[in-house]
Design a protein around this motif. Structure first.
Motif, PDB file in Angstrom:
ATOM      1  N   MET A 142       0.823  -1.207   0.000  1.00 24.04           N
ATOM      2  CA  MET A 142       0.000   0.000   0.000  1.00 24.04           C
ATOM      3  C   MET A 142       0.861   1.262   0.000  1.00 24.04           C
ATOM      4  SD  MET A 142      -3.042   1.123  -0.088  1.00 24.04           S
ATOM      5  CE  MET A 142      -3.314   2.874  -0.344  1.00 24.04           C
ATOM      6  N   VAL A 143       1.889   1.298   0.838  1.00 22.79           N
ATOM      7  CA  VAL A 143       2.743   2.493   0.913  1.00 22.79           C
ATOM      8  C   VAL A 143       3.486   2.699  -0.402  1.00 22.79           C
ATOM      9  CG1 VAL A 143       4.669   3.570   2.125  1.00 22.79           C
ATOM     10  CG2 VAL A 143       2.951   2.307   3.412  1.00 22.79           C
ATOM     11  N   ALA A 144       3.972   1.611  -1.011  1.00 24.71           N
ATOM     12  CA  ALA A 144       4.659   1.727  -2.302  1.00 24.71           C
ATOM     13  C   ALA A 144       3.695   2.205  -3.387  1.00 24.71           C
ATOM     14  CB  ALA A 144       5.269   0.383  -2.693  1.00 24.71           C
ATOM     15  N   ALA A 145       2.469   1.703  -3.371  1.00 24.83           N
ATOM     16  CA  ALA A 145       1.472   2.145  -4.352  1.00 24.83           C
ATOM     17  C   ALA A 145       1.165   3.627  -4.188  1.00 24.83           C
ATOM     18  CB  ALA A 145       0.197   1.317  -4.202  1.00 24.83           C
ATOM     19  N   TYR A 146       1.057   4.081  -2.949  1.00 23.11           N
ATOM     20  CA  TYR A 146       0.758   5.497  -2.696  1.00 23.11           C
ATOM     21  C   TYR A 146       1.901   6.393  -3.153  1.00 23.11           C
ATOM     22  CZ  TYR A 146      -0.138   9.819  -0.157  1.00 23.11           C
ATOM     23  OH  TYR A 146      -0.322  11.137   0.159  1.00 23.11           O
ATOM     24  N   LEU A 147       3.132   6.064  -2.763  1.00 23.27           N
ATOM     25  CA  LEU A 147       4.268   6.921  -3.089  1.00 23.27           C
ATOM     26  C   LEU A 147       4.620   6.881  -4.572  1.00 23.27           C
ATOM     27  CD1 LEU A 147       6.653   6.312  -0.051  1.00 23.27           C
ATOM     28  CD2 LEU A 147       5.191   8.293  -0.496  1.00 23.27           C
ATOM     29  N   SER A 148       4.370   5.745  -5.237  1.00 14.97           N
ATOM     30  CA  SER A 148       4.733   5.635  -6.655  1.00 14.97           C
ATOM     31  C   SER A 148       3.907   6.572  -7.530  1.00 14.97           C
ATOM     32  CB  SER A 148       4.554   4.188  -7.127  1.00 14.97           C
ATOM     33  OG  SER A 148       3.190   3.810  -7.108  1.00 14.97           O
ATOM     34  N   ARG A 150       3.252   9.638  -6.680  1.00 18.43           N
ATOM     35  CA  ARG A 150       3.590  10.994  -6.273  1.00 18.43           C
ATOM     36  C   ARG A 150       5.045  11.311  -6.546  1.00 18.43           C
ATOM     37  NH1 ARG A 150      -0.673   9.164  -4.218  1.00 18.43           N
ATOM     38  NH2 ARG A 150      -2.359  10.538  -3.531  1.00 18.43           N
ATOM     39  N   GLU A 151       5.344  12.586  -6.489  1.00 19.04           N
ATOM     40  CA  GLU A 151       6.709  13.024  -6.762  1.00 19.04           C
ATOM     41  C   GLU A 151       7.641  12.563  -5.633  1.00 19.04           C
ATOM     42  OE1 GLU A 151       9.172  17.213  -7.438  1.00 19.04           O
ATOM     43  OE2 GLU A 151       6.976  17.210  -7.229  1.00 19.04           O
ATOM     44  N   LEU A 152       8.793  12.059  -6.032  1.00 14.06           N
ATOM     45  CA  LEU A 152       9.789  11.605  -5.069  1.00 14.06           C
ATOM     46  C   LEU A 152      10.997  12.535  -5.104  1.00 14.06           C
ATOM     47  CD1 LEU A 152       9.698   7.728  -5.675  1.00 14.06           C
ATOM     48  CD2 LEU A 152       8.442   9.071  -3.977  1.00 14.06           C
ATOM     49  N   PRO A 153      11.634  12.770  -3.971  1.00 20.58           N
ATOM     50  CA  PRO A 153      11.330  12.263  -2.630  1.00 20.58           C
ATOM     51  C   PRO A 153      10.022  12.808  -2.085  1.00 20.58           C
ATOM     52  CG  PRO A 153      13.039  13.934  -2.522  1.00 20.58           C
ATOM     53  CD  PRO A 153      12.814  13.656  -3.976  1.00 20.58           C
ATOM     54  N   PRO A 154       9.369  12.085  -1.174  1.00 22.87           N
ATOM     55  CA  PRO A 154       8.041  12.477  -0.688  1.00 22.87           C
ATOM     56  C   PRO A 154       8.072  13.790   0.088  1.00 22.87           C
ATOM     57  CG  PRO A 154       8.922  10.659   0.617  1.00 22.87           C
ATOM     58  CD  PRO A 154       9.853  10.842  -0.533  1.00 22.87           C
ATOM     59  N   ARG A 155       6.965  14.525  -0.009  1.00 18.54           N
ATOM     60  CA  ARG A 155       6.817  15.765   0.745  1.00 18.54           C
ATOM     61  C   ARG A 155       6.210  15.477   2.116  1.00 18.54           C
ATOM     62  NH1 ARG A 155       3.471  18.745  -3.857  1.00 18.54           N
ATOM     63  NH2 ARG A 155       2.584  16.642  -3.845  1.00 18.54           N
ATOM     64  N   ASP A 158       2.765  13.879   2.133  1.00 22.51           N
ATOM     65  CA  ASP A 158       2.800  12.461   1.782  1.00 22.51           C
ATOM     66  C   ASP A 158       3.341  11.619   2.943  1.00 22.51           C
ATOM     67  OD1 ASP A 158       1.853  13.062  -0.780  1.00 22.51           O
ATOM     68  OD2 ASP A 158       3.880  13.390  -1.533  1.00 22.51           O
ATOM     69  N   LEU A 159       4.320  12.159   3.648  1.00 23.58           N
ATOM     70  CA  LEU A 159       4.866  11.433   4.804  1.00 23.58           C
ATOM     71  C   LEU A 159       3.818  11.299   5.905  1.00 23.58           C
ATOM     72  CD1 LEU A 159       8.442  12.978   5.036  1.00 23.58           C
ATOM     73  CD2 LEU A 159       7.819  10.702   4.214  1.00 23.58           C
ATOM     74  N   ALA A 160       2.986  12.329   6.067  1.00 18.77           N
ATOM     75  CA  ALA A 160       1.925  12.258   7.076  1.00 18.77           C
ATOM     76  C   ALA A 160       0.910  11.176   6.721  1.00 18.77           C
ATOM     77  CB  ALA A 160       1.240  13.610   7.205  1.00 18.77           C
ATOM     78  N   VAL A 161       0.566  11.075   5.435  1.00 22.40           N
ATOM     79  CA  VAL A 161      -0.365  10.032   4.997  1.00 22.40           C
ATOM     80  C   VAL A 161       0.252   8.653   5.216  1.00 22.40           C
ATOM     81  CG1 VAL A 161      -1.569   9.048   3.001  1.00 22.40           C
ATOM     82  CG2 VAL A 161      -1.510  11.533   3.324  1.00 22.40           C
ATOM     83  N   CYS A 162       1.526   8.513   4.874  1.00 24.88           N
ATOM     84  CA  CYS A 162       2.210   7.232   5.091  1.00 24.88           C
ATOM     85  C   CYS A 162       2.236   6.880   6.571  1.00 24.88           C
ATOM     86  CB  CYS A 162       3.629   7.289   4.533  1.00 24.88           C
ATOM     87  SG  CYS A 162       3.726   7.354   2.733  1.00 24.88           S
ATOM     88  N   VAL A 190       8.334   1.203   6.574  1.00 28.68           N
ATOM     89  CA  VAL A 190       9.337   2.264   6.731  1.00 28.68           C
ATOM     90  C   VAL A 190      10.434   2.124   5.678  1.00 28.68           C
ATOM     91  CG1 VAL A 190      11.156   3.128   8.251  1.00 28.68           C
ATOM     92  CG2 VAL A 190       8.878   2.676   9.165  1.00 28.68           C
ATOM     93  N   PHE A 191      10.795   0.894   5.317  1.00 23.21           N
ATOM     94  CA  PHE A 191      11.791   0.693   4.271  1.00 23.21           C
ATOM     95  C   PHE A 191      11.341   1.320   2.955  1.00 23.21           C
ATOM     96  CE2 PHE A 191      13.574  -3.140   6.644  1.00 23.21           C
ATOM     97  CZ  PHE A 191      14.727  -2.467   7.001  1.00 23.21           C
ATOM     98  N   VAL A 192      10.044   1.222   2.653  1.00 23.65           N
ATOM     99  CA  VAL A 192       9.521   1.843   1.430  1.00 23.65           C
ATOM    100  C   VAL A 192       9.752   3.347   1.472  1.00 23.65           C
ATOM    101  CG1 VAL A 192       7.471   2.252   0.031  1.00 23.65           C
ATOM    102  CG2 VAL A 192       7.783   0.036   1.139  1.00 23.65           C
ATOM    103  N   VAL A 193       9.441   3.959   2.608  1.00 27.03           N
ATOM    104  CA  VAL A 193       9.597   5.409   2.742  1.00 27.03           C
ATOM    105  C   VAL A 193      11.071   5.799   2.639  1.00 27.03           C
ATOM    106  CG1 VAL A 193       9.180   7.391   4.241  1.00 27.03           C
ATOM    107  CG2 VAL A 193       7.518   5.525   4.168  1.00 27.03           C
ATOM    108  N   LEU A 194      11.950   5.033   3.270  1.00 24.66           N
ATOM    109  CA  LEU A 194      13.377   5.351   3.214  1.00 24.66           C
ATOM    110  C   LEU A 194      13.909   5.228   1.789  1.00 24.66           C
ATOM    111  CD1 LEU A 194      14.698   3.547   6.428  1.00 24.66           C
ATOM    112  CD2 LEU A 194      14.286   5.985   6.105  1.00 24.66           C
TER     113      LEU A 194
END
Length: 386
Positions: A142-148, A150-155, A158-162, A190-194
């Motif tokens: 789910m986290v990978a689907a959400y961040l993919s 959106r623009e990376l690195p996350p704002r 986006d981090l709050a949603v994650c 957390v690995f996805v976010v990192l």
């Protein structure tokens, strides 16, 4: 090299997969979307696990047959998931995550209680399973689907949603109580976010924040969880009680020496001094019977699996595949690190099994399902031009 490829891929640079010729006839591995090297190493690890389990279970062939049948189911699940395209996984992510969340709520309301914890759902006469195991895949998916998307690195938004996506399931799992699994589920996300490209400054800020929250975490731990931490710091304070497990474990590993006492010849395990020897503490059986050399062989096999997995993740075509694949293989590494660390006395005991070696059904299926996703990401990639 795998780490460099993964970092290069996450920054948007192409990582050229091997053998990208379009005119070449596809091999059976390409048609089945499987990676032969990763599959071979996993099969070798499972066979080694069955051999150690036979000794750790008191030479009960029934346990080996039961575990082997679970491995067979897990391999079939892995093969099936490898055929699902990453785009389909991307579409299914909210459904899988939502279904897992509903099952965690169901555990809270009507779950089965065992050994003082409410962690299971059961269909009478059919199935009994831990929904928290599903979240080990649903969360990074789910986290990978959400961040993919959106623009990376996350704002920050986006981090709050994650943080919300991660926090709710982790709290539900921690209430069961199952601190070890909740930490593993959190680490997978957390690995996805990192991997999405957080700056080191922000990572340092999170580390300071986590350190500041430790007193609050300590106050909210259950008594047995606090006892595990205190036992880790000084196991000799209660050698016949809370410290028994870790003392017997380190004794078994140390007595194995360089070459070990031989298969089925371990005294700590065969005479039942070693607790939970077929599940959480199976590494101690491995160390006692096969010695340092045997442990290094198995740990090298784990390392090769991690390196191969990182390479496959780095070769993914898009950010969704790279984020999800990287998270899956790093979580596998954390499993190994935590289990070996707690059995050898360098980490507190948290009840984490050794992947594909410890006795267990749901965890084996979850692990191989994750490797099926990793093979799908690699097997369905678009071939980059030379």
């Amino acid at each position: 090299m795998a780490w460099m490829d993964l970092a290069r891929g996450l920054r948007g640079y192409p990582v050229r997969p091997p053998e990208s010729g379009m005119s070449r006839r596809k091999s059976v591995w390409e048609r089945s979307h499987l990676d032969p090297w990763l599959l071979l190493m996993l099969l070798v690890l499972m066979v080694a696990g069955l051999a150690v389990l036979y000794s750790a279970s008191g030479q009960r062939i029934e346990a080996v047959i039961a575990q082997g049948s679970r491995f067979l189911v897990a391999v079939v699940v892995m093969l099936a998931i490898a055929q699902i395209t990453p785009s389909t996984l991307l579409r299914w992510a909210p459904l899988v995550y939502g279904g897992g969340l509903l099952m965690l709520v169901a555990v809270e309301l009507v779950g089965d209680v065992g050994m003082g914890a409410k962690r299971w759902l059961s269909i009478p006469g059919v199935l009994r399973f831990q929904p928290s195991e599903l979240m080990k895949l649903a969360m990074p998916l789910m986290v990978a689907a959400y961040l993919s998307r959106r623009e990376l690195p996350p704002r920050w938004r986006d981090l709050a949603v994650c943080g919300a996506l991660i926090g709710v399931p982790v709290l539900l799992i921690a209430r069961q109580p199952d601190l070890g699994t909740s930490l593993l589920v959190a680490s997978a996300a957390v690995f996805v976010v990192l991997l999405a490209g957080l700056s080191w400054r922000f990572i340092a800020f999170l580390a300071v924040l986590a350190a500041a929250a430790l007193p609050l975490v300590w106050m909210n731990l259950h008594n047995y969880q606090r006892q595990r931490v205190l036992t880790f710091l000084n196991p000799e304070s209660d050698p016949l009680g809370a410290g028994w497990n870790i003392i017997q474990s380190t004794t078994a590993i140390g007595s194995g020496g360089l070459w070990g006492k031989g298969w089925l010849q371990g005294t700590q395990s065969q005479l039942e001094f070693l607790p939970e020897r077929h599940t959480d503490f199976i590494v101690a059986v491995l160390g006692e019977e096969f010695g340092l050399v045997g442990m290094l062989v198995v740990l090298t096999l784990f390392l090769l699996i991690v390196i191969r997995g990182l390479w496959l993740a780095a070769a993914a075509h898009d950010s969704f595949g790279r984020l999800l694949g990287g998270s899956i293989i790093l979580t596998f590494f954390i499993y190994v690190f935590v289990n070996v660390g707690m059995v050898s006395g360098i980490l507190p005991v948290v009840g984490v099994p050794l992947p594909l070696v410890s006795y267990g059904g749901t965890s084996s299926v979850t692990l191989l399902a994750g490797f099926g996703i990793l093979m799908s990401i690699h097997g369905h990639r678009r071939l980059l031009p030379r």
